[in-house]
Design a protein around this motif. Structure first.
Motif, PDB file in Angstrom:
ATOM      1  N   GLY A  14     -19.799  15.636 -29.668  1.00 45.32           N
ATOM      2  CA  GLY A  14     -19.706  16.163 -28.307  1.00 45.32           C
ATOM      3  C   GLY A  14     -19.504  15.086 -27.264  1.00 45.32           C
ATOM      4  N   ILE A  54     -15.313  27.571 -38.384  1.00 48.80           N
ATOM      5  CA  ILE A  54     -14.622  27.430 -37.095  1.00 48.80           C
ATOM      6  C   ILE A  54     -14.181  28.798 -36.586  1.00 48.80           C
ATOM      7  CG2 ILE A  54     -12.292  26.903 -38.011  1.00 48.80           C
ATOM      8  CD1 ILE A  54     -13.734  25.168 -34.977  1.00 48.80           C
ATOM      9  N   LEU A  55     -13.795  29.680 -37.508  1.00 42.38           N
ATOM     10  CA  LEU A  55     -13.394  31.026 -37.082  1.00 42.38           C
ATOM     11  C   LEU A  55     -14.589  31.799 -36.538  1.00 42.38           C
ATOM     12  CD1 LEU A  55     -10.802  32.176 -39.738  1.00 42.38           C
ATOM     13  CD2 LEU A  55     -10.440  31.590 -37.351  1.00 42.38           C
ATOM     14  N   TYR A  69     -18.034  27.852 -18.883  1.00 38.70           N
ATOM     15  CA  TYR A  69     -18.090  26.756 -19.853  1.00 38.70           C
ATOM     16  C   TYR A  69     -17.778  27.208 -21.271  1.00 38.70           C
ATOM     17  CZ  TYR A  69     -20.504  24.674 -15.982  1.00 38.70           C
ATOM     18  OH  TYR A  69     -20.812  24.228 -14.740  1.00 38.70           O
ATOM     19  N   PRO A  89     -15.290  28.832 -22.965  1.00 39.54           N
ATOM     20  CA  PRO A  89     -14.062  28.509 -23.699  1.00 39.54           C
ATOM     21  C   PRO A  89     -13.988  27.052 -24.122  1.00 39.54           C
ATOM     22  CG  PRO A  89     -13.571  29.729 -21.704  1.00 39.54           C
ATOM     23  CD  PRO A  89     -15.013  29.375 -21.639  1.00 39.54           C
ATOM     24  N   LEU A  90     -14.634  26.171 -23.367  1.00 41.95           N
ATOM     25  CA  LEU A  90     -14.595  24.745 -23.705  1.00 41.95           C
ATOM     26  C   LEU A  90     -15.363  24.443 -24.975  1.00 41.95           C
ATOM     27  CD1 LEU A  90     -15.320  23.097 -20.273  1.00 41.95           C
ATOM     28  CD2 LEU A  90     -13.157  23.288 -21.448  1.00 41.95           C
ATOM     29  N   THR A 141     -15.622  26.112 -27.893  1.00 42.75           N
ATOM     30  CA  THR A 141     -15.043  26.363 -29.208  1.00 42.75           C
ATOM     31  C   THR A 141     -14.628  25.066 -29.878  1.00 42.75           C
ATOM     32  OG1 THR A 141     -14.104  28.286 -28.165  1.00 42.75           O
ATOM     33  CG2 THR A 141     -13.439  27.853 -30.414  1.00 42.75           C
ATOM     34  N   THR A 142     -14.014  24.174 -29.118  1.00 45.27           N
ATOM     35  CA  THR A 142     -13.524  22.943 -29.728  1.00 45.27           C
ATOM     36  C   THR A 142     -14.513  21.797 -29.553  1.00 45.27           C
ATOM     37  OG1 THR A 142     -12.307  22.538 -27.697  1.00 45.27           O
ATOM     38  CG2 THR A 142     -11.067  23.433 -29.557  1.00 45.27           C
ATOM     39  N   ASN A 143     -15.749  22.126 -29.215  1.00 45.30           N
ATOM     40  CA  ASN A 143     -16.768  21.086 -29.086  1.00 45.30           C
ATOM     41  C   ASN A 143     -17.302  20.759 -30.480  1.00 45.30           C
ATOM     42  OD1 ASN A 143     -19.115  19.644 -28.695  1.00 45.30           O
ATOM     43  ND2 ASN A 143     -19.755  20.847 -26.939  1.00 45.30           N
ATOM     44  N   CYS A 144     -17.131  19.500 -30.891  1.00 45.87           N
ATOM     45  CA  CYS A 144     -17.484  19.205 -32.277  1.00 45.87           C
ATOM     46  C   CYS A 144     -18.982  19.281 -32.524  1.00 45.87           C
ATOM     47  CB  CYS A 144     -16.909  17.876 -32.731  1.00 45.87           C
ATOM     48  SG  CYS A 144     -17.271  16.512 -31.649  1.00 45.87           S
ATOM     49  N   LEU A 163     -19.750  22.887 -34.197  1.00 42.96           N
ATOM     50  CA  LEU A 163     -19.377  22.931 -35.616  1.00 42.96           C
ATOM     51  C   LEU A 163     -20.209  21.911 -36.397  1.00 42.96           C
ATOM     52  CD1 LEU A 163     -17.509  24.053 -37.789  1.00 42.96           C
ATOM     53  CD2 LEU A 163     -15.855  22.289 -37.213  1.00 42.96           C
ATOM     54  N   CYS A 180     -14.846  11.269 -30.579  1.00 38.78           N
ATOM     55  CA  CYS A 180     -16.015  11.345 -31.473  1.00 38.78           C
ATOM     56  C   CYS A 180     -15.802  10.567 -32.770  1.00 38.78           C
ATOM     57  CB  CYS A 180     -16.386  12.789 -31.778  1.00 38.78           C
ATOM     58  SG  CYS A 180     -16.793  13.728 -30.300  1.00 38.78           S
ATOM     59  N   ILE A 184      -5.624  26.768 -34.804  1.00 46.10           N
ATOM     60  CA  ILE A 184      -6.894  26.295 -35.368  1.00 46.10           C
ATOM     61  C   ILE A 184      -6.985  26.655 -36.850  1.00 46.10           C
ATOM     62  CG2 ILE A 184      -9.409  26.596 -35.286  1.00 46.10           C
ATOM     63  CD1 ILE A 184      -9.221  26.679 -32.277  1.00 46.10           C
ATOM     64  N   LEU A 192     -14.919  17.653 -39.510  1.00 47.90           N
ATOM     65  CA  LEU A 192     -14.776  17.761 -38.053  1.00 47.90           C
ATOM     66  C   LEU A 192     -13.390  17.359 -37.558  1.00 47.90           C
ATOM     67  CD1 LEU A 192     -18.233  16.633 -36.658  1.00 47.90           C
ATOM     68  CD2 LEU A 192     -17.296  18.915 -36.812  1.00 47.90           C
ATOM     69  N   VAL A 223     -11.059  19.086 -37.882  1.00 45.38           N
ATOM     70  CA  VAL A 223     -10.534  20.362 -37.405  1.00 45.38           C
ATOM     71  C   VAL A 223     -10.678  20.502 -35.888  1.00 45.38           C
ATOM     72  CG1 VAL A 223     -12.583  21.796 -37.729  1.00 45.38           C
ATOM     73  CG2 VAL A 223     -10.398  22.782 -38.051  1.00 45.38           C
ATOM     74  N   VAL A 224     -11.710  19.916 -35.300  1.00 43.12           N
ATOM     75  CA  VAL A 224     -11.865  20.004 -33.849  1.00 43.12           C
ATOM     76  C   VAL A 224     -11.437  18.719 -33.132  1.00 43.12           C
ATOM     77  CG1 VAL A 224     -13.563  21.828 -33.601  1.00 43.12           C
ATOM     78  CG2 VAL A 224     -14.331  19.554 -34.186  1.00 43.12           C
ATOM     79  N   SER A 243      -7.954  21.234 -23.212  1.00 41.66           N
ATOM     80  CA  SER A 243      -8.710  22.068 -22.280  1.00 41.66           C
ATOM     81  C   SER A 243      -8.962  21.365 -20.950  1.00 41.66           C
ATOM     82  CB  SER A 243     -10.023  22.505 -22.922  1.00 41.66           C
ATOM     83  OG  SER A 243     -10.636  21.440 -23.587  1.00 41.66           O
ATOM     84  N   PHE A 297      -8.705  23.322 -17.655  1.00 39.30           N
ATOM     85  CA  PHE A 297      -9.822  24.244 -17.506  1.00 39.30           C
ATOM     86  C   PHE A 297     -11.088  23.521 -17.116  1.00 39.30           C
ATOM     87  CE2 PHE A 297     -12.983  27.216 -18.623  1.00 39.30           C
ATOM     88  CZ  PHE A 297     -12.427  28.368 -18.150  1.00 39.30           C
ATOM     89  N   THR A 301     -13.331  23.730 -13.793  1.00 39.36           N
ATOM     90  CA  THR A 301     -14.757  24.029 -13.870  1.00 39.36           C
ATOM     91  C   THR A 301     -15.558  23.080 -12.995  1.00 39.36           C
ATOM     92  OG1 THR A 301     -14.375  24.596 -16.159  1.00 39.36           O
ATOM     93  CG2 THR A 301     -16.642  24.370 -15.473  1.00 39.36           C
TER      94      THR A 301
END
Lengths: 195, 245
Positions: free
Chosen positions: A26, A80-81, A108, A110-111, A113-116, A119, B27, B74, B105, B107-108, B216, B219, B223
């Motif tokens: 993150g 991830i899905l 916040y 939507p941001l 989903t891709t926050n490592c 996951l 990361c 994704i 990771l 993947v992200v 992102s 966005f 924010t």
């Protein structure tokens, strides 16, 4: 099964193995959204919320669907899905039933989903062979650790804004050096509980 | 034509280096670079995923409906990440152990989603493959450089070979704090070099805002802006309007 006590897990993921400062998960939101205190807190609360939801969803699916069906290798795709779908769902539910909460957290989501970190915590819970309660506590600790790091760092960055910084170091480089110093202070927690 | 293809590959190496100029994928950059070999392993694994997903997305760019493109990307990226996980686990178990959870990771990793969104979904297969290879090489080079520096200073070795006692190991460099510090210094250096040699002034600003190139970013920026000016509600209304379109 891992038999570490719940309190040790909480302190472990909150301080000793802080997600941002010790495990580098993150980092993007940590650097991107920490300029001011209020968005930093909003983002972190949303992260805690999604982390707990994600663990509550991915853990049973891994244990009761992927393992019996011998599909462990699908872990990454499935997780991830689930997280992506979950974030959408949370957004819709909050919007419909709890509008005030949606107003403060919704932007916040939507941001995230891709926050490592989200996951990451889901995968770590499986890797460390935690039970369900341990996994939830670990996620709570990780989320609160994220909040702690964000709040501390937002404070540091607000000071950086007015500091006199050499031209070349302005912006990102000095931010990373400051992060390095904050991270150094967390070395002090190393070795607590033998974690 | 030739120039176009060469440009697709070379821009990722230096001018738009994803790690040092665009500051994406931070990361893994910070986490796995405690040794040069780990940096190299991560770089190669990510490059594989990047090239494959760029090719697949470019091939399917006309089939994927615009509204579901991000979830579709994704899923494609996650598929290739799973393949790379299996390959690494089977052939280089020591790298698999060193990279740990950072391997799934990938993947992200926002470099990959970023290139899918910004390049592969708009360009031909050949160009997208070269773009992926270029960006992947730039990422690998940056990771190797950072891993090399941290390993040399922190453990006193180069690719696990002793450096002949040139300097005593300074352990802090292999700890997280050292990672942040070395990364900060490298970005400073990259900024200085581009100030000197890059005549395109617009690019100098790229990493003023940390996330300028992140998928992102728009966005995120909105924010932060709306929060600070107390207009969070306006952002939501705008988003609702976008959703209803």
């Amino acid at each position: 099964m891992n038999s570490t006590g719940l309190f040790a897990i909480l302190i472990g993921s909150l301080l000793v193995n802080n997600f941002v400062l010790a495990q580098f998960l993150g980092i993007c939101p940590f650097l991107g959204v920490s300029k001011k205190l209020s968005p930093a807190v909003g983002m972190s609360v949303a992260v805690i919320f999604v982390m707990l939801m994600a663990t509550a969803a991915t853990y049973p699916i891994y244990m009761f669907v992927l393992i019996p069906a011998d599909l462990k290798y699908l872990q990454t795709i499935v997780f991830i899905l689930i997280i992506a779908a979950l974030v959408q769902l949370v957004e819709i539910v909050l919007k419909r039933y709890v509008p005030p909460l949606y107003k403060s957290l919704g932007i916040y989501l939507p941001l995230i989903t891709t926050n490592c970190a989200v996951l990451g915590v889901a995968i770590l819970n499986i890797d460390k062979e935690y039970g369900f309660a341990q996994a939830m506590v670990n996620s709570l600790g990780a989320g609160c650790g994220f909040l702690l790091a964000m709040v501390m760092f937002a404070g540091v960055r607000e000071r950086l804004e007015v500091a006199e910084i050499p031209k070349g170091l302005k912006g990102l480089p000095i931010t990373l050096v400051a992060a390095s110093l904050v991270s150094m202070s967390f070395i002090g927690f190393q070795g607590l509980f033998g974690l | 034509m030739d120039v176009k293809y060469r440009e697709a590959y070379t821009k990722g190496l230096i001018k738009e280096n994803p790690t040092l100029r665009l500051v994406l994928g931070t990361c893994p950059t910070l986490a796995v670079t405690t040794a040069a070999i780990n940096g190299l392993g991560m770089g190669v694994a990510a490059t594989f995923v990047l090239v494959c997903s760029n090719i697949a997305i470019s091939l399917m760019r006309k089939m994927i409906p615009d509204k579901v493109r991000l979830p579709a990307f994704i899923v494609i990226i996650a598929g290739f990440t799973t393949i790379v996980q299996m390959l690494v686990k089977a052939y280089t178990p020591s790298i698999d152990k060193a990279l740990g959870i950072y391997l799934p990771l990938i993947v992200v990793n926002c470099i990959i989603l970023g290139r899918a969104e910004a390049y592969a979904s708009k360009n031909s297969v050949g160009l997208s493959a070269l773009d992926g290879l270029g960006m992947g090489s730039g990422f690998t080079a940056a990771l190797l450089l950072m891993g090399g520096i941290r390993e040399f200073l922190g453990k006193g070795t180069i690719f696990n070979w002793p450096n002949g006692g040139l300097i005593p190991p300074i352990t802090i460099f292999v700890l997280p704090a050292g990672g942040f510090f070395v990364f900060g210094m490298l970005i400073w250096l990259a900024n200085r070099l581009s100030d000197k040699f890059d005549d395109d002034a617009s690019r100098r600003e790229t990493n003023e805002n940390v996330c300028a190139a992140c998928p992102s970013a728009a966005f995120c920026h909105q924010t932060v802006e709306s929060e600070t000016s107390g207009l969070a509600a306006a952002a939501i209304t705008k988003k609702e309007a976008d959703n209803n379109e």
